[in-house]
Design a protein around this motif. Structure first.
Motif, PDB file in Angstrom:
ATOM      1  N   ILE A  47      23.584 -59.640  45.472  1.00 58.79           N
ATOM      2  CA  ILE A  47      24.842 -60.279  45.854  1.00 58.79           C
ATOM      3  C   ILE A  47      25.953 -59.277  46.132  1.00 58.79           C
ATOM      4  O   ILE A  47      26.978 -59.632  46.721  1.00 58.79           O
ATOM      5  N   ALA A  48      25.779 -58.029  45.734  1.00 60.21           N
ATOM      6  CA  ALA A  48      26.867 -57.053  45.892  1.00 60.21           C
ATOM      7  C   ALA A  48      27.087 -56.708  47.355  1.00 60.21           C
ATOM      8  O   ALA A  48      26.142 -56.645  48.138  1.00 60.21           O
ATOM      9  N   PRO A  49      28.346 -56.498  47.752  1.00 59.95           N
ATOM     10  CA  PRO A  49      28.610 -56.052  49.134  1.00 59.95           C
ATOM     11  C   PRO A  49      28.048 -54.661  49.352  1.00 59.95           C
ATOM     12  O   PRO A  49      28.094 -53.811  48.468  1.00 59.95           O
ATOM     13  N   ARG A  50      27.478 -54.428  50.539  1.00 62.35           N
ATOM     14  CA  ARG A  50      26.883 -53.137  50.808  1.00 62.35           C
ATOM     15  C   ARG A  50      27.572 -52.408  51.954  1.00 62.35           C
ATOM     16  O   ARG A  50      27.321 -51.238  52.185  1.00 62.35           O
ATOM     17  N   GLY A  51      28.387 -53.092  52.719  1.00 59.57           N
ATOM     18  CA  GLY A  51      29.051 -52.449  53.832  1.00 59.57           C
ATOM     19  C   GLY A  51      30.204 -51.576  53.370  1.00 59.57           C
ATOM     20  O   GLY A  51      30.861 -51.857  52.364  1.00 59.57           O
ATOM     21  N   PHE A  52      30.460 -50.509  54.120  1.00 61.99           N
ATOM     22  CA  PHE A  52      31.544 -49.603  53.778  1.00 61.99           C
ATOM     23  C   PHE A  52      32.885 -50.339  53.734  1.00 61.99           C
ATOM     24  O   PHE A  52      33.714 -50.090  52.862  1.00 61.99           O
ATOM     25  N   ALA A  53      33.080 -51.276  54.669  1.00 66.56           N
ATOM     26  CA  ALA A  53      34.359 -51.985  54.747  1.00 66.56           C
ATOM     27  C   ALA A  53      34.652 -52.788  53.490  1.00 66.56           C
ATOM     28  O   ALA A  53      35.817 -52.988  53.133  1.00 66.56           O
ATOM     29  N   SER A  54      33.617 -53.277  52.826  1.00 65.14           N
ATOM     30  CA  SER A  54      33.828 -54.097  51.634  1.00 65.14           C
ATOM     31  C   SER A  54      33.715 -53.302  50.342  1.00 65.14           C
ATOM     32  O   SER A  54      34.143 -53.776  49.287  1.00 65.14           O
ATOM     33  N   CYS A  55      33.151 -52.092  50.405  1.00 60.46           N
ATOM     34  CA  CYS A  55      32.980 -51.280  49.202  1.00 60.46           C
ATOM     35  C   CYS A  55      34.068 -50.220  49.035  1.00 60.46           C
ATOM     36  O   CYS A  55      34.312 -49.749  47.926  1.00 60.46           O
TER      37      CYS A  55
ATOM     38  N   LEU B 245      48.260 -49.458  64.760  1.00 64.77           N
ATOM     39  CA  LEU B 245      47.744 -48.090  64.755  1.00 64.77           C
ATOM     40  C   LEU B 245      46.866 -47.851  63.537  1.00 64.77           C
ATOM     41  O   LEU B 245      45.770 -47.281  63.646  1.00 64.77           O
ATOM     42  N   VAL B 246      47.320 -48.279  62.374  1.00 65.72           N
ATOM     43  CA  VAL B 246      46.537 -48.094  61.147  1.00 65.72           C
ATOM     44  C   VAL B 246      45.274 -48.944  61.193  1.00 65.72           C
ATOM     45  O   VAL B 246      44.201 -48.517  60.753  1.00 65.72           O
ATOM     46  N   THR B 247      45.378 -50.147  61.748  1.00 66.05           N
ATOM     47  CA  THR B 247      44.191 -50.991  61.913  1.00 66.05           C
ATOM     48  C   THR B 247      43.182 -50.314  62.828  1.00 66.05           C
ATOM     49  O   THR B 247      41.972 -50.329  62.576  1.00 66.05           O
ATOM     50  N   ALA B 248      43.671 -49.691  63.901  1.00 64.45           N
ATOM     51  CA  ALA B 248      42.782 -48.991  64.830  1.00 64.45           C
ATOM     52  C   ALA B 248      42.075 -47.828  64.144  1.00 64.45           C
ATOM     53  O   ALA B 248      40.891 -47.571  64.401  1.00 64.45           O
ATOM     54  N   VAL B 249      42.777 -47.119  63.274  1.00 61.33           N
ATOM     55  CA  VAL B 249      42.155 -46.017  62.528  1.00 61.33           C
ATOM     56  C   VAL B 249      41.034 -46.559  61.645  1.00 61.33           C
ATOM     57  O   VAL B 249      39.925 -46.009  61.608  1.00 61.33           O
ATOM     58  N   ALA B 250      41.321 -47.646  60.935  1.00 61.79           N
ATOM     59  CA  ALA B 250      40.314 -48.240  60.053  1.00 61.79           C
ATOM     60  C   ALA B 250      39.086 -48.677  60.846  1.00 61.79           C
ATOM     61  O   ALA B 250      37.940 -48.440  60.432  1.00 61.79           O
ATOM     62  N   GLU B 251      39.305 -49.289  61.992  1.00 62.42           N
ATOM     63  CA  GLU B 251      38.183 -49.740  62.819  1.00 62.42           C
ATOM     64  C   GLU B 251      37.364 -48.553  63.320  1.00 62.42           C
ATOM     65  O   GLU B 251      36.129 -48.616  63.373  1.00 62.42           O
ATOM     66  N   ALA B 252      38.047 -47.476  63.696  1.00 60.83           N
ATOM     67  CA  ALA B 252      37.334 -46.283  64.162  1.00 60.83           C
ATOM     68  C   ALA B 252      36.494 -45.683  63.038  1.00 60.83           C
ATOM     69  O   ALA B 252      35.353 -45.249  63.266  1.00 60.83           O
ATOM     70  N   VAL B 253      37.053 -45.658  61.841  1.00 57.53           N
ATOM     71  CA  VAL B 253      36.316 -45.125  60.693  1.00 57.53           C
ATOM     72  C   VAL B 253      35.095 -45.990  60.402  1.00 57.53           C
ATOM     73  O   VAL B 253      33.973 -45.487  60.247  1.00 57.53           O
ATOM     74  N   ILE B 254      35.296 -47.282  60.332  1.00 54.02           N
ATOM     75  CA  ILE B 254      34.206 -48.197  59.979  1.00 54.02           C
ATOM     76  C   ILE B 254      33.102 -48.169  61.027  1.00 54.02           C
ATOM     77  O   ILE B 254      31.911 -48.217  60.703  1.00 54.02           O
ATOM     78  N   ARG B 255      33.479 -48.060  62.319  1.00 55.90           N
ATOM     79  CA  ARG B 255      32.473 -47.963  63.371  1.00 55.90           C
ATOM     80  C   ARG B 255      31.615 -46.709  63.224  1.00 55.90           C
ATOM     81  O   ARG B 255      30.450 -46.692  63.612  1.00 55.90           O
ATOM     82  N   SER B 256      32.206 -45.659  62.681  1.00 56.95           N
ATOM     83  CA  SER B 256      31.511 -44.376  62.595  1.00 56.95           C
ATOM     84  C   SER B 256      30.593 -44.274  61.387  1.00 56.95           C
ATOM     85  O   SER B 256      29.757 -43.366  61.321  1.00 56.95           O
ATOM     86  N   VAL B 257      30.759 -45.184  60.423  1.00 54.99           N
ATOM     87  CA  VAL B 257      29.943 -45.143  59.214  1.00 54.99           C
ATOM     88  C   VAL B 257      28.675 -45.958  59.429  1.00 54.99           C
ATOM     89  O   VAL B 257      28.754 -47.135  59.768  1.00 54.99           O
ATOM     90  N   PRO B 258      27.497 -45.368  59.260  1.00 50.81           N
ATOM     91  CA  PRO B 258      26.254 -46.135  59.410  1.00 50.81           C
ATOM     92  C   PRO B 258      26.226 -47.291  58.430  1.00 50.81           C
ATOM     93  O   PRO B 258      26.612 -47.156  57.273  1.00 50.81           O
ATOM     94  N   GLU B 259      25.818 -48.454  58.897  1.00 52.03           N
ATOM     95  CA  GLU B 259      25.724 -49.630  58.037  1.00 52.03           C
ATOM     96  C   GLU B 259      24.260 -49.987  57.819  1.00 52.03           C
ATOM     97  O   GLU B 259      23.447 -49.901  58.729  1.00 52.03           O
ATOM     98  N   PRO B 260      23.899 -50.445  56.611  1.00 56.89           N
ATOM     99  CA  PRO B 260      24.767 -50.531  55.448  1.00 56.89           C
ATOM    100  C   PRO B 260      24.963 -49.155  54.817  1.00 56.89           C
ATOM    101  O   PRO B 260      24.059 -48.327  54.860  1.00 56.89           O
ATOM    102  N   SER B 261      26.137 -48.936  54.256  1.00 60.05           N
ATOM    103  CA  SER B 261      26.408 -47.631  53.678  1.00 60.05           C
ATOM    104  C   SER B 261      25.629 -47.418  52.386  1.00 60.05           C
ATOM    105  O   SER B 261      25.425 -46.301  51.954  1.00 60.05           O
ATOM    106  N   LEU B 262      25.209 -48.511  51.730  1.00 63.43           N
ATOM    107  CA  LEU B 262      24.425 -48.382  50.511  1.00 63.43           C
ATOM    108  C   LEU B 262      23.395 -49.496  50.513  1.00 63.43           C
ATOM    109  O   LEU B 262      23.751 -50.671  50.517  1.00 63.43           O
ATOM    110  N   SER B 263      22.118 -49.157  50.539  1.00 62.01           N
ATOM    111  CA  SER B 263      21.052 -50.147  50.620  1.00 62.01           C
ATOM    112  C   SER B 263      20.862 -50.844  49.283  1.00 62.01           C
ATOM    113  O   SER B 263      21.428 -50.464  48.260  1.00 62.01           O
ATOM    114  N   MET B 264      20.004 -51.888  49.290  1.00 60.59           N
ATOM    115  CA  MET B 264      19.691 -52.572  48.039  1.00 60.59           C
ATOM    116  C   MET B 264      19.046 -51.593  47.058  1.00 60.59           C
ATOM    117  O   MET B 264      19.325 -51.615  45.856  1.00 60.59           O
ATOM    118  N   LEU B 265      18.166 -50.733  47.573  1.00 60.02           N
ATOM    119  CA  LEU B 265      17.557 -49.728  46.712  1.00 60.02           C
ATOM    120  C   LEU B 265      18.616 -48.810  46.124  1.00 60.02           C
ATOM    121  O   LEU B 265      18.559 -48.435  44.953  1.00 60.02           O
TER     122      LEU B 265
END
Length: 375
Positions: free
Chosen positions: A160-168, A122-142
């Motif tokens: 080299i820094a992670p830019r996706g919401f899931a990793s940040c 259930l908690v994994t499903a919540v995380a997946e729903a949240v991550i799907r809803s966040v536009p990627e990348p959440s923070l550009s190189m700029l």
């Protein structure tokens, strides 16, 4: 010379009993829908930054959902600094794990991990729903360059820094492992070894999501509604299955995210609407909500086969896209003498009603036929 510390080679009966307590405690933390304890969370942020060797952030910013958090972080600037999730969480975890492994046998650690921090669909499903809803990348190189500054080191970090919401960012699913160290601290008394995690433990117990940067730490509230079915899938039959204080919500039917109208205006589900739906999973949810019985009665499916076990119905859209159900009659009559008809959804590649009924019992048609003959 300093005497070596004893190594935990097995758990006592009392320690084994305590596993259930910590399992329940951290399941409650992961699934909590109570408002965040903002005071405790902000204190925990400062403790966690200190344990990671970071200066305490100049700003702690609260958001009413992880989606709002992601939107705020997209506008991060040089004043906020670069993302420090790996230093705050991952590096500290590895450091503490190295200390723990000197005191506790690997088999004991595995037993504690399996008991205290089991998979939580259930908690994994919540995380997946949240991550799907966040536009990627959440923070550009700029965006990273705005945070780190235009320098060689800043450019390298931006590359080299992670830019996706899931990793940040980090949510309850990312921090559930802290329950294991909470157990090791409280039950096995490994206080010195787990001290660097105290801030993270308090933070996980007090907040929903977080995204830490060097000078700003964004925190998000917990959901105020979280619903699942008996199989721990996101599910709510008459409203959102997941909702945050700012109103951001997810509607889901037995683990499948669906448009809001399918749940709240089910009278608008028609044969035409089902045929127009391109998502196979959503289409099947629409049939379930309409009910297979009604779907068949309206002419949505074609009778494929019939025998003494029931009737096999199927609807084909494309070669690899079909729906099927077997109609069976309850062997036990109702008080008025009638017998209820049930529709059981089955794989669309089945060819006979007997094969379909057998599948519902996890059997092959031949074995099911022999079983019926014997009884």
């Amino acid at each position: 010379m300093r005497a070596s510390l004893p190594i935990e080679r097995s758990l006592t009966a009392e320690q084994t009993t305590a596993l259930g307590e910590f399992r329940a405690r951290w399941a409650a933390v992961r699934r909590s829908t109570t408002p965040a304890d903002r005071s405790a969370a902000e204190q925990a942020v400062r403790l966690a930054y200190h344990a990671a060797g970071l200066e305490r952030p100049a700003r702690i910013v609260w958001c009413d959902s992880p989606l709002a958090l992601a939107g705020r972080v997209c506008r991060a600037s040089h004043d906020d600094g670069g993302n420090v999730r790996s230093r705050l969480v991952d590096h500290v975890r590895r450091r503490v794990a190295s200390l723990i492994e000197r005191r506790v046998l690997r088999k004991v650690l595995v037993a504690v991990e399996n008991s205290v921090n089991p998979a939580d669909p259930l908690v994994t499903a919540v995380a997946e729903a949240v991550i799907r809803s966040v536009p990627e990348p959440s923070l550009s190189m700029l965006g990273h360059l705005r945070c780190t500054g235009l320098s060689w080191s800043g450019v390298l970090h931006a590359i080299i820094a992670p830019r996706g919401f899931a990793s940040c960012a980090a949510g309850p699913h990312d921090l559930s492992w802290l329950g294991v160290y909470d157990y090791l601290r409280e039950v096995l008394r490994l206080h010195a070894e787990t001290e660097p995690l105290c801030g993270l433990m308090q933070l996980a117990s007090s907040v929903g999501w977080l995204q830490p940067h060097a000078r700003t730490c964004w925190l998000a509230e917990r959901p105020n509604l979280l619903c699942g079915d008996a199989r721990d899938r996101l599910h709510q039959a008459d409203g959102p299955a997941l909702r945050y204080p700012d109103g951001w919500s997810v509607w889901a039917w037995r683990g499948v995210e669906v448009p809001r109208w399918i749940i709240e205006r089910r009278d608008q589900i028609t044969l035409a609407a089902i045929d127009e739906q391109m998502d196979v999973q959503v289409r099947r949810c629409m049939i379930e909500i309409m009910t297979p019985e009604c779907y068949v009665a309206l002419g949505g499916a074609t009778r494929i086969a019939e025998d003494e076990t029931g009737i096999l119905w199927r609807r084909n859209w494309l070669a690899a896209d079909a729906w099927a159900a077997v109609e069976v009659i309850n062997a036990t009559p109702e008080p008025d003498g009638t017998r209820r008809h049930f529709f059981l959804q089955v794989p669309a590649n089945l060819r006979t009603a007997r094969e379909a009924v057998a599948w519902t019992y996890g059997m092959r048609a031949e074995a099911y036929a022999q079983l019926v003959q014997r009884t």
